[in-house]
Design an enzyme around this catalytic site. Structure first.
Site, PDB file in Angstrom:
ATOM      1  CD  GLU A  80      -2.908  -1.130   0.088  1.00  0.00           C
ATOM      2  OE1 GLU A  80      -3.052  -0.078  -0.569  1.00  0.00           O
ATOM      3  OE2 GLU A  80      -3.546  -2.178  -0.156  1.00  0.00           O
ATOM      4  CG  HIS A 168      -4.516  -5.291   1.585  1.00  0.00           C
ATOM      5  ND1 HIS A 168      -4.703  -3.925   1.509  1.00  0.00           N
ATOM      6  CD2 HIS A 168      -5.358  -5.728   2.562  1.00  0.00           C
ATOM      7  CE1 HIS A 168      -5.611  -3.550   2.400  1.00  0.00           C
ATOM      8  NE2 HIS A 168      -6.026  -4.622   3.047  1.00  0.00           N
TER       9      HIS A 168
END
Length: 206
Positions: A80, A168
């Protein structure tokens, strides 16, 4: 030896397993790129998640922080880029909290850039044959809450120099084996592959 704090969320949303937690359990205690990997389990609960990480930061005094969460439907490991100052939960957390358009921190800026070497991490994983990419949205659930919250906490404590961010990961194959229909076709990644990817990722840290 340097210390890497890596965290994985508990299962949520009706799941009985969270790939993030299974991954960090496998990495716990390893030494990678001169970093001792120290793992912590995190509740999928607004505010409580940050409280657990705050305590771990105080205890461990890490040189880098990687937060890991499940992103069902994504096909690769996604690092991210940014955490934003909003909680807008599409589903309740594990204690029933479901804020709508509320700030993570009332005294915080709109957003923080992750301070991990995200492009180098992705390049290292791709070079190791692991599907990976940079993501420009950590969502607005507990994942983003913790990403933003940790970066805000480090900034307030004068520790913004510590590399920190969020990654993620896809579902595990076992999560799809219990599903039927279209849901069983979501992309998956084995724990073994995830460990390979995160080893390459950690090797990108200075």
């Amino acid at each position: 030896m340097k210390k890497l704090l890596i965290t994985g969320f508990q299962p949520f949303g009706g799941e009985t397993v969270n790939p993030a937690l299974e991954l960090v359990k496998k990495l716990a205690g390893k030494t990678i790129n001169g970093y001792e990997v120290i793992a912590r389990e995190i509740p999928v609960v607004r505010y409580e998640a940050l409280d657990v990480v705050r305590a771990a930061l105080s205890e461990v005094q890490p040189d880098a922080v990687i937060i890991v969460g499940q992103a069902g439907g994504r096909p690769d490991i996604t690092v991210e880029r940014i955490g934003i100052n909003v909680d807008d939960f599409r589903i309740p957390d594990n204690k029933g909290n479901q804020p709508i358009d509320e700030p993570v921190a009332a005294d915080g800026p709109i957003a923080y850039w992750a301070t991990l070497p995200i492009k180098k991490m992705v390049r290292n994983m791709k070079d190791a044959g692991i599907p990976a990419s940079v993501s420009n949205s950590a969502g607005t659930y507990v994942c983003n809450h913790l990403l933003y919250g940790v970066l805000h906490l480090l900034a307030k404590e004068g520790k913004a120099h510590i590399p920190a961010g969020f990654v993620h990961i896809p579902y595990l194959p076992a999560q799809m084996s219990v599903r039927a229909g279209l849901e069983s076709q979501y992309p998956t990644m084995s724990v073994h592959t995830l460990v390979q990817g995160f080893t390459a990722m950690i090797e990108a840290l200075d």
